[in-house]
Enzyme design. Structure first.
Site, PDB file in Angstrom:
ATOM      1  N   HIS A 170       0.944  -1.249   0.370  1.00 11.64           N
ATOM      2  CA  HIS A 170      -0.097  -0.257  -0.327  1.00 11.64           C
ATOM      3  C   HIS A 170       1.115   1.243   0.479  1.00 11.64           C
ATOM      4  O   HIS A 170       2.280   1.209   0.369  1.00 11.64           O
ATOM      5  CB  HIS A 170      -0.457   0.265   1.855  1.00 11.64           C
ATOM      6  CG  HIS A 170      -2.028  -1.171   1.389  1.00 11.64           C
ATOM      7  ND1 HIS A 170      -3.184  -1.015   0.320  1.00 11.64           N
ATOM      8  CD2 HIS A 170      -1.601  -3.048   1.645  1.00 11.64           C
ATOM      9  CE1 HIS A 170      -4.150  -1.974   0.682  1.00 11.64           C
ATOM     10  NE2 HIS A 170      -2.948  -3.139   1.663  1.00 11.64           N
ATOM     11  N   GLU A 196       1.123   3.988   1.862  1.00  4.92           N
ATOM     12  CA  GLU A 196       1.571   4.413   3.283  1.00  4.92           C
ATOM     13  C   GLU A 196       2.241   3.622   3.674  1.00  4.92           C
ATOM     14  O   GLU A 196       3.156   4.003   4.600  1.00  4.92           O
ATOM     15  CB  GLU A 196      -0.128   4.122   4.140  1.00  4.92           C
ATOM     16  CG  GLU A 196      -0.825   5.008   3.494  1.00  4.92           C
ATOM     17  CD  GLU A 196      -2.518   4.125   3.085  1.00  4.92           C
ATOM     18  OE1 GLU A 196      -3.327   4.269   2.543  1.00  4.92           O
ATOM     19  OE2 GLU A 196      -1.854   2.584   2.274  1.00  4.92           O
TER      20      GLU A 196
END
Length: 75
Positions: A71, A73
């Site tokens: 992801h 993040e």
């Protein structure tokens, strides 16, 4: 982690510490667009130091890397 693909064909960013919140949001959205173009969920993320230096940037790469942890993040 290489940041080069995100900068391909782009204007060089402003000097460290001169980013505005709007600049940072535009950069995160640009990462999201790149992820979407690659067939990913359109999410982009930035890491910015307290003094305004852009330290890292990434877009989702779950499908491309076949990694459920890829992801934006996390990358």
């Amino acid at each position: 982690m290489s940041l080069a693909p995100s900068y391909a064909g782009r204007i060089v960013p402003p000097p460290p510490g001169s980013w505005t919140w709007e600049d940072l949001m535009r950069e995160a959205l640009a990462e999201a667009r790149l992820a979407e173009e690659a067939g990913e969920t359109p999410v982009g993320a930035l890491v910015v130091s307290g003094d305004g230096r852009l330290l890292a940037r990434a877009g989702n790469a779950v499908e491309r890397l076949q990694d459920p942890c890829a992801h934006a993040e996390v990358l």
